[in-house]
Write a protein that holds these residues in place. Structure first.
Motif, PDB file in Angstrom:
ATOM      1  N   VAL A 171       0.834  -1.205   0.000  1.00 19.15           N
ATOM      2  CA  VAL A 171       0.000   0.000   0.000  1.00 19.15           C
ATOM      3  C   VAL A 171       0.866   1.251   0.000  1.00 19.15           C
ATOM      4  CG1 VAL A 171      -1.718   1.306   1.297  1.00 19.15           C
ATOM      5  CG2 VAL A 171      -1.922  -1.179   1.130  1.00 19.15           C
ATOM      6  N   ALA A 172       1.931   1.247   0.807  1.00 19.00           N
ATOM      7  CA  ALA A 172       2.795   2.418   0.912  1.00 19.00           C
ATOM      8  C   ALA A 172       3.515   2.700  -0.399  1.00 19.00           C
ATOM      9  CB  ALA A 172       3.802   2.211   2.041  1.00 19.00           C
ATOM     10  N   GLU A 173       3.867   1.671  -1.149  1.00 19.85           N
ATOM     11  CA  GLU A 173       4.568   1.880  -2.415  1.00 19.85           C
ATOM     12  C   GLU A 173       3.606   2.225  -3.550  1.00 19.85           C
ATOM     13  OE1 GLU A 173       8.524  -0.917  -1.625  1.00 19.85           O
ATOM     14  OE2 GLU A 173       6.861  -1.720  -2.810  1.00 19.85           O
ATOM     15  N   GLU A 174       2.400   1.679  -3.496  1.00 17.47           N
ATOM     16  CA  GLU A 174       1.421   1.978  -4.545  1.00 17.47           C
ATOM     17  C   GLU A 174       0.635   3.246  -4.244  1.00 17.47           C
ATOM     18  OE1 GLU A 174       1.153   0.427  -7.319  1.00 17.47           O
ATOM     19  OE2 GLU A 174       2.365  -1.366  -6.925  1.00 17.47           O
ATOM     20  N   LEU A 175       0.497   3.562  -2.932  1.00 16.10           N
ATOM     21  CA  LEU A 175      -0.350   4.674  -2.477  1.00 16.10           C
ATOM     22  C   LEU A 175      -1.756   4.559  -3.061  1.00 16.10           C
ATOM     23  CD1 LEU A 175       2.165   7.684  -2.552  1.00 16.10           C
ATOM     24  CD2 LEU A 175       1.385   6.355  -0.578  1.00 16.10           C
ATOM     25  N   ALA A 205      -2.643  -2.026  -4.754  1.00 22.12           N
ATOM     26  CA  ALA A 205      -1.914  -2.884  -3.817  1.00 22.12           C
ATOM     27  C   ALA A 205      -2.588  -4.244  -3.691  1.00 22.12           C
ATOM     28  CB  ALA A 205      -1.826  -2.202  -2.452  1.00 22.12           C
ATOM     29  N   ALA A 206      -3.920  -4.263  -3.665  1.00 24.52           N
ATOM     30  CA  ALA A 206      -4.648  -5.528  -3.572  1.00 24.52           C
ATOM     31  C   ALA A 206      -4.391  -6.392  -4.802  1.00 24.52           C
ATOM     32  CB  ALA A 206      -6.145  -5.263  -3.403  1.00 24.52           C
ATOM     33  N   GLU A 207      -4.372  -5.772  -5.984  1.00 26.17           N
ATOM     34  CA  GLU A 207      -4.071  -6.526  -7.212  1.00 26.17           C
ATOM     35  C   GLU A 207      -2.646  -7.084  -7.160  1.00 26.17           C
ATOM     36  OE1 GLU A 207      -4.717  -4.016 -10.545  1.00 26.17           O
ATOM     37  OE2 GLU A 207      -6.878  -3.808 -10.210  1.00 26.17           O
ATOM     38  N   ARG A 208      -1.732  -6.289  -6.692  1.00 21.14           N
ATOM     39  CA  ARG A 208      -0.323  -6.721  -6.591  1.00 21.14           C
ATOM     40  C   ARG A 208      -0.179  -7.906  -5.644  1.00 21.14           C
ATOM     41  NH1 ARG A 208       4.295  -2.427  -4.534  1.00 21.14           N
ATOM     42  NH2 ARG A 208       5.613  -3.881  -3.361  1.00 21.14           N
ATOM     43  N   LEU A 209      -0.979  -7.911  -4.578  1.00 21.25           N
ATOM     44  CA  LEU A 209      -0.889  -8.978  -3.576  1.00 21.25           C
ATOM     45  C   LEU A 209      -1.825 -10.146  -3.884  1.00 21.25           C
ATOM     46  CD1 LEU A 209      -0.891  -6.658  -0.433  1.00 21.25           C
ATOM     47  CD2 LEU A 209       1.047  -8.022  -1.238  1.00 21.25           C
ATOM     48  N   HIS A 210      -2.671  -9.996  -4.902  1.00 18.62           N
ATOM     49  CA  HIS A 210      -3.628 -11.038  -5.287  1.00 18.62           C
ATOM     50  C   HIS A 210      -4.606 -11.351  -4.151  1.00 18.62           C
ATOM     51  CE1 HIS A 210      -1.177 -11.652  -8.841  1.00 18.62           C
ATOM     52  NE2 HIS A 210      -0.114 -11.866  -8.066  1.00 18.62           N
TER      53      HIS A 210
END
Length: 294
Positions: free
Chosen positions: A12-16, A21-26
């Protein structure tokens, strides 16, 4: 707190942006938001400011992100290193070696290991008699022992490396130095410098057995443990010595080497290691050793 909380916060901190962030973490966005809020409650600080249009890090969040990245990278590095160690690609390897192989096989092996296994640190214990190497293997002071057989311990495995012809080291001014070859019977009247006693040295036992077969007992003037010392004493004119052929690589001034006949007289060199208890890097090192043209 679990590592997943740190991974969620970092994303979340890197995507803001919670959605990206949810997509990145699946994972779904609502559980992600819940986990980040749980982390903030545990820490007792706000790491993020949220609005309908943007997500930003607080000062506390910026500081926490720097430490979070360092922690997660260290965890990932630790896992990567553990896998490399388990695969024998990283670690520390101790190699013991008899004197004559210290000057011939060992330099080539170490160079090949540094080229093919650069993350495996190599430490050497050279000039070790076979009994001392076997004790070192059992005590796990060395991982691979380059020694002269026999090896009678069933817990220790061996594989043949090569066979070395026997030579006689004589002072260069000695009458035997003018001969092209020598026979065991030529040792009959000579002072002999020998590897340390029969119970401590394969070469010492071999010398005694060869002379017994020829019908005499060798006149052993001195016994030494180190091959380099043995050759130095020959150079000093204190006697002659029976040595494996690679000893000539020492190239000590004042010593001449002559082949011992018949040519079948020789001594084997084996690589020994503990069986199932050997570190993973041992098999990698043995593969390198097998690939050398010795």
């Amino acid at each position: 707190m679990e590592l997943r909380h740190l991974r969620y916060f970092r994303a979340v901190a890197e995507e803001l942006h919670f959605g990206r962030a949810a997509e990145r973490l699946h994972i779904a966005q609502p559980p992600l938001s819940q986990q980040v809020r749980q982390l903030e409650r545990e820490l007792g600080v706000s790491l993020l400011t949220r609005s309908t249009r943007r997500v930003e890090l607080t000062r506390a969040g910026e500081a926490y992100l720097r430490r979070t990245i360092a922690i997660l990278d260290a965890v990932d590095d630790a896992g990567h290193q553990a896998r490399r160690v388990a695969q024998g690609l990283e670690g520390h390897l101790w190699i013991g070696c008899v004197g004559s192989a210290t000057y011939s096989v060992l330099p080539r092996l170490v160079r090949a290991l540094r080229e093919q296994l650069p993350q495996v640190e190599i430490s050497i214990r050279g000039e070790m008699l076979a009994p001392a190497q076997l004790d070192a293997l059992r005590n796990r002071d060395v991982d691979i022992a380059l020694l002269r057989p026999p090896v009678d311990d069933p817990a220790i495995r061996t594989e043949h490396v090569r066979r070395d012809r026997l030579m006689v080291a004589v002072p260069s001014a000695h009458r035997l130095a003018s001969r092209d070859t020598l026979r065991v019977d030529d040792l009959r009247a000579e002072d002999v410098i020998a590897h340390a006693g029969q119970d401590r040295s394969v070469m010492g036992r071999l010398l005694t057995a060869m002379c017994a077969d020829a019908g005499f007992v060798p006149q052993i003037r001195q016994e030494v443990s180190e091959t380099s010392t043995l050759v130095t004493l020959v150079a000093a004119g204190l006697g002659i010595a029976v040595v494996p052929a690679p000893t000539a690589d020492l190239d000590v001034a004042g010593v001449t080497y002559r082949p011992l006949e018949p040519a079948t007289l020789g001594v084997d060199l084996v690589a020994a290691h503990l069986g199932d208890a050997a570190p993973p890097a041992v098999e990698r090192a043995l593969e390198v050793l097998r690939g050398l043209a010795l």
